[in-house]
Design an enzyme around this catalytic site. Structure first.
Site, mmCIF file in Angstrom:
data_model
loop_
_atom_site.group_PDB
_atom_site.id
_atom_site.type_symbol
_atom_site.label_atom_id
_atom_site.label_comp_id
_atom_site.label_asym_id
_atom_site.label_seq_id
_atom_site.Cartn_x
_atom_site.Cartn_y
_atom_site.Cartn_z
ATOM 1 N N ASN B 7 0.871 -1.176 0.000
ATOM 2 C CA ASN B 7 0.000 0.000 0.000
ATOM 3 C C ASN B 7 0.911 1.230 0.000
ATOM 4 O O ASN B 7 1.445 1.619 1.034
ATOM 5 C CB ASN B 7 -0.892 -0.040 1.241
ATOM 6 C CG ASN B 7 -1.830 1.153 1.307
ATOM 7 O OD1 ASN B 7 -1.750 2.069 0.484
ATOM 8 N ND2 ASN B 7 -2.722 1.138 2.276
ATOM 9 N N ARG B 91 -2.703 -2.007 -3.361
ATOM 10 C CA ARG B 91 -3.887 -1.205 -3.132
ATOM 11 C C ARG B 91 -3.796 -0.009 -4.074
ATOM 12 O O ARG B 91 -2.792 0.700 -4.100
ATOM 13 C CB ARG B 91 -3.918 -0.702 -1.699
ATOM 14 C CG ARG B 91 -5.107 0.183 -1.465
ATOM 15 C CD ARG B 91 -4.928 1.024 -0.244
ATOM 16 N NE ARG B 91 -6.104 1.848 -0.056
ATOM 17 C CZ ARG B 91 -6.060 3.064 0.447
ATOM 18 N NH1 ARG B 91 -4.905 3.587 0.800
ATOM 19 N NH2 ARG B 91 -7.151 3.750 0.601
ATOM 20 N N HIS B 180 -13.109 3.186 0.196
ATOM 21 C CA HIS B 180 -13.109 2.125 1.214
ATOM 22 C C HIS B 180 -13.758 0.845 0.691
ATOM 23 O O HIS B 180 -14.218 0.010 1.475
ATOM 24 C CB HIS B 180 -13.893 2.541 2.486
ATOM 25 C CG HIS B 180 -13.292 3.680 3.230
ATOM 26 N ND1 HIS B 180 -14.058 4.674 3.790
ATOM 27 C CD2 HIS B 180 -12.013 3.993 3.499
ATOM 28 C CE1 HIS B 180 -13.272 5.559 4.381
ATOM 29 N NE2 HIS B 180 -12.012 5.170 4.208
ATOM 30 N N ARG B 241 -12.208 16.084 7.756
ATOM 31 C CA ARG B 241 -12.996 16.412 6.561
ATOM 32 C C ARG B 241 -14.434 16.748 6.932
ATOM 33 O O ARG B 241 -15.009 16.146 7.829
ATOM 34 C CB ARG B 241 -13.004 15.245 5.571
ATOM 35 C CG ARG B 241 -11.659 15.011 4.951
ATOM 36 C CD ARG B 241 -11.736 13.856 3.956
ATOM 37 N NE ARG B 241 -10.492 13.095 4.008
ATOM 38 C CZ ARG B 241 -10.416 11.778 3.890
ATOM 39 N NH1 ARG B 241 -11.510 11.064 3.700
ATOM 40 N NH2 ARG B 241 -9.256 11.179 3.952
#
Lengths: 323, 403
Positions: B7, B91, B180, B241
Site C-alpha cells: 500500500n 492497493r 473504502h 474532513r
C-alpha cells in the site's frame, strides 16, 4: 526479548548492497534570508526538504525566522496550513552564520539582499567561493539574481559546470514558475538536476537563455517605466493605470502595486543593471522612481512607495499620493 | 502461495507478506517519510520482534528495495530468496469507471491508471510508483491492482450521478465513485460467513468509521450506494474532513475569507470535521476525553458525528427497502462503543435492538445486538490487506490456469 526494538542502519539491507545512495535534494542551503530567502525556505520545507540558511548575525537569523513564521501564520489564518504542519516545516529549517553548516547540501542558492552593484559582483563571487569550499563536488550552486550573469559569477569557481541561475518570484511567492538559466559553463547534468529540484517543489520550469533581466524583470521594468511616463504626462492617475492593467489584462496587481511590493530600491537596481547591459533608455529608471527611492519611499516595506501603507502592509488610502 | 501486499502512499509504504495456504501474515511493516529526512522502516518479524531500520529512503523504489532486502535478509528476514514471492497485490485508490473489480496489471491497465491520475492526484501516482518499482526489482513478477472504488461500481446511475449538467460527467467523469470499497466488501462478506447467511439475499449496511469514514449499502452482495462521492470528502463528518456540506457555503466562505482553491481545499479537507468543530483534535479518543471533561464543543461534535451516521443508516435502509445486518468497522467503528450506541439511537423501529451492556467495551469480532433483534448488529475488524491478498491469489491462479 521481544519487547525491545532492535535498531539497524537501513543501508545494510539494500538488495544490491550498493551502499549509501545520495538522495537528490534532501538538504538545501540558502545564503541570505531576506524576503526571497524566507520564501524559498518556506517552500522547500513545505515539500519536505531540510533547509540551512546563512545570515550575517544572530539578530538577522531571528528576523528571518520571524518572517518565515509570519508567512506560515498568515497561511494558517487563511486555512492553507495546519499548526502541526507549521511545526513540522519549521523543524526542518536551520539558521546559522557558519558556512560550514552547508556541508551535505545538495543544492545551495544565493539570495543575498541587494547592495551596490560594484560590490555586489565581487561579494557574490566571494560567496560562491566560500560555498564551494565546504560542499561536495556534486552540490549545485545557484544564484537567484536576475540581472547578474551567472557565467561571470562562475568564472572564478573551481567547478564552473555546477553553477546555474534560477529565479523565484518574490512578489507572488505562490506563482508556480521558476526561470532557470544555464550559463556558458553550466553542464547539462546540473541543468537536469535543477529541473528535478524545481519539479520537486511543484513549480514549472521556464527555461531562459542567459540574458540580463530574463523574461520577467525585463518586461516588468519597461512596463513600469512606461506607466511612470503615462503618469508624469498627466494622461491618467496611478490608481487608474493599475486598475486598467488589473482588470483590462487580468493581472493580479497593477505595475505600481507590484513595484511597491517588490521594493523600489530593488527595482531601480534591476533597471540600472539591465540598462548597463543593453544601454537602451527603455530600461533606465524613470526619474519618478529615483525620486521616491532617494526619499527612502521604497514601497510596502517602508510604509510608503507609490502608495502609502500601514505597518501590516495594507494600503492606506485610495487617493494617490502627490509625487 | 506467498503474496506480498503493498500500500504505497505519498510518503509511506505499508506491506504485509501473506502465506496463502492458511492466509496468515508471515511478517509485515511499513516505511514512513519516504524521500524525507528521518525516514525509517519498521518491520515486525515472524516471531513478533520489531526491528527499526533507519536511514535514507529516497523514493518508493528505494523503499521497496529495502523491504525486499529485509524480507530476504538472514538476520531479520523470512524468505530464502525473492523467488518465493509469487505475486504482489497493490492497493490502488482510484480505478475510475473502468475497473469494476481487481485486475491483473498489464501494460493496458497501467495506461488506464496513468490516465486516472487526474481523478486521484494525491493517491494514484504513489500507487503507480509502487507498481513500477516492483517491475524493476523483480522483473516479470505478476502484479494485481485492488481498487478502493471497484466495489461501488455496481451502483446504479441514479445513485452515482450528481444533479449537475450532464456534460460535466461526459467531460470530466464527475460522478460518485465511493471509497473504502475493499473494506466494505471484506466486512460484508465476512459477516455473512460468520452468521452463516447467503450474502446474495441480504441487505447490509456497513459503517467504516476510521479517520476517513463512509457508510455503504450492500444489497444482495452488491454495493448500491455509499456516502463518499467523487472525492473522499462527501458524506460523514470525519477526523478533518467536513462531509456533506451545502455547496453555497463553499462559495460563500471563499468569497468572505478571500480563499483560493488550495486554501479552500485545505479548509474542508484538513481543518474541518471533528478537528475543526472541537478545536481539540481529530482523534476520537481525545475528543471523548474532552467531552467527559465537559467540553461543550466536543459534546456537540460527538452528537453530530453519530447523528450523521444514523441519518445514513436510515437513508440506506430506505434505499434497500429493509435491513438485515448492520456492521461497524474501522478504528472508530471497532472501538468507540459510545459512537456505536448513539448512532443506533431510536432505530428500534427499523428492528435494531442493541445490547447496550454488551456493546460497552466490546472490542472484537462479534454481535452486539440483543438475541431477538431483527437486525443483526455486528463489529467486524476490517482486513483490507487480506482481501487484497485473496484477490491477488485468485487472479493469479486463474491467469495460470488459462495458460
Amino acid at each position: 526479548m521481544a519487547s525491545e526494538i532492535i535498531r539497524e542502519p537501513i543501508e545494510d539491507f539494500g538488495l544490491s548492497k550498493k551502499g549509501k545512495s545520495n538522495a537528490l535534494f534532501s538538504k538545501i542551503g540558502i545564503i541570505g534570508c531576506g524576503l526571497v530567502g524566507q520564501n524559498m525556505a518556506r517552500v522547500a520545507s513545505y515539500y519536505g526538504l531540510e533547509v540551512v540558511f546563512i545570515e550575517v548575525s544572530q539578530e538577522k537569523i531571528a528576523e528571518a525566522f520571524a518572517g518565515i513564521t509570519r508567512m506560515m501564520d498568515h497561511r494558517i489564518s487563511h486555512w492553507g496550513l495546519t499548526e502541526s504542519e507549521k511545526r513540522a516545516h519549521l523543524s526542518r529549517i536551520t539558521g546559522t552564520t557558519e558556512y560550514e553548516m552547508l556541508k551535505g547540501c545538495d543544492f545551495v542558492i544565493e539570495a543575498i539582499r541587494p547592495v551596490d552593484r560594484g560590490i555586489k559582483i565581487k561579494e557574490r563571487k566571494e560567496i560562491f567561493r566560500k560555498i564551494e569550499s565546504v560542499v561536495d563536488r556534486e552540490c549545485i550552486i545557484a544564484t537567484n539574481s536576475t540581472t547578474v550573469i551567472i557565467t561571470e559569477l562562475a568564472s572564478d569557481m573551481l567547478y564552473k559546470d555546477r553553477c546555474i541561475s534560477l529565479h523565484f518570484f518574490v512578489n507572488s511567492p505562490d506563482a508556480r514558475i521558476v526561470e532557470v538559466v544555464k550559463g556558458l559553463y553550466t553542464s547539462e547534468e546540473t541543468y537536469q538536476k535543477v529541473c528535478k529540484f524545481v519539479k520537486l517543489i511543484n513549480r514549472t520550469i521556464i527555461p531562459v537563455e542567459e540574458s540580463a533581466g530574463l523574461i520577467s524583470i525585463r518586461l516588468f521594468v519597461v512596463a513600469l517605466n512606461e506607466s511612470c511616463e503615462i503618469l508624469m504626462e498627466g494622461v491618467s492617475t496611478m490608481e487608474d493605470i493599475d486598475l486598467t492593467m488589473r482588470v483590462g489584462f487580468g493581472m493580479r496587481m497593477g505595475p505600481f502595486e507590484v513595484a511597491d511590493k517588490i521594493g523600489l530600491d530593488k527595482v531601480v537596481r534591476w533597471m540600472e543593471n539591465i540598462y548597463s547591459e543593453f544601454g537602451d533608455v527603455r530600461y533606465k529608471p524613470s526619474p519618478l522612481i529615483k525620486k521616491l527611492v532617494r526619499a527612502k519611499h521604497f514601497g510596502v516595506s517602508a510604509g510608503q512607495g507609490f502608495y502609502a501603507y500601514d505597518a501590516e502592509g495594507n494600503r492606506l488610502s485610495v487617493k494617490p499620493k502627490p509625487c | 502461495m506467498k503474496v506480498l501486499v503493498l500500500n504505497c502512499g505519498s510518503s509511506s509504504i505499508k506491506y504485509q507478506l501473506f502465506d496463502m495456504t492458511d492466509q496468515h501474515v508471515i511478517s509485515k511493516g511499513g516505511i514512513e517519510k519516504v524521500g524525507m529526512k528521518g525516514s525509517f522502516l519498521k518491520h515486525t518479524r515472524e516471531d513478533g520482534q520489531v526491528v527499526l531500520f533507519e536511514g535514507e529512503i529516497i523514493d518508493h523504489k528505494a523503499g521497496i528495495e529495502y523491504i525486499l532486502g529485509v524480507l530476504t535478509s538472514v538476520k531479520h528476514g523470512c524468505l530464502k530468496s525473492l523467488d518465493e514471492i509469487e505475486a504482489v497485490g497493490h492497493r490502488v485508490v482510484h480505478g475510475g469507471e473502468r475497473f469494476k473489480s481487481s485486475v491483473y496489471i498489464d501494460e493496458e491497465v497501467k495506461a488506464v491508471l496513468e490516465k486516472n491520475i487526474g481523478l486521484a492526484p494525491l493517491h494514484n501516482p504513489p500507487n503507480l510508483k509502487g507498481i513500477y518499482a516492483m517491475e524493476e526489482l523483480i522483473p516479470g513478477i505478476p502484479q494485481v491492482g485492488v481498487f478502493d472504488t471497484a466495489f461501488h461500481q455496481t451502483m446504479e446511475p441514479y445513485a452515482y450521478m450528481y444533479g449537475i449538467p450532464y456534460i460535466l460527467y461526459k467531460k470530466h467523469a464527475i460522478r460518485r465513485y465511493g471509497f473504502h470499497g475493499t473494506s466494505h466488501r471484506y466486512v460484508s462478506q465476512r459477516v455473512c460467513d460468520l452468521l452463516g447467511r447467503d450474502i446474495t439475499t441480504q441487505k447490509i449496511i456497513t459503517c467504516h468509521l476510521g479517520n476517513g469514514a463512509s457508510v455503504a449499502a450492500v444489497k444482495n452482495g452488491k454495493s448500491v450506494d455509499t456516502s463518499m462521492g467523487f472525492t473522499p470528502i462527501e458524506g460523514l463528518i470525519m477526523g478533518t474532513r467536513a462531509g456533506d456540506l451545502d455547496i453555497g457555503v463553499v462559495t460563500f466562505i471563499m468569497e468572505k475569507e478571500e480563499l483560493g482553491l488550495r486554501s479552500a481545499n485545505s479548509l474542508f479537507n484538513k481543518h474541518s470535521g471533528m478537528l475543526g468543530l472541537t478545536g481539540v483534535s481529530s482523534d476520537m479518543r481525545e475528543i471523548e476525553q474532552a467531552a467527559e471533561a465537559g467540553n461543550e464543543r466536543a459534546l456537540l461534535a460527538l452528537e453530530m458525528y453519530s447523528y450523521r451516521v444514523r441519518k445514513y443508516i436510515g437513508a440506506y435502509a430506505a434505499a434497500m427497502g429493509g435491513l438485515d445486518i448492520l456492521v461497524f468497522t474501522g478504528g472508530i467503528g471497532e472501538n468507540a462503543s459510545n459512537i456505536r450506541q448513539e448512532s443506533l439511537k431510536e432505530l428500534e423501529f427499523l428492528g435494531v435492538d442493541l445490547d447496550v451492556e454488551k456493546n460497552q467495551s466490546f472490542r472484537k469480532e462479534g454481535e452486539i445486538s440483543l438475541p431477538g433483534s431483527r437486525v443483526k448488529v455486528m463489529v467486524i475488524p476490517t482486513n483490507e490487506e487480506l482481501m487484497i491478498a485473496l484477490d491477488t491469489e485468485t487472479i493469479i491462479r486463474e491467469k495460470k490456469e488459462n495458460f
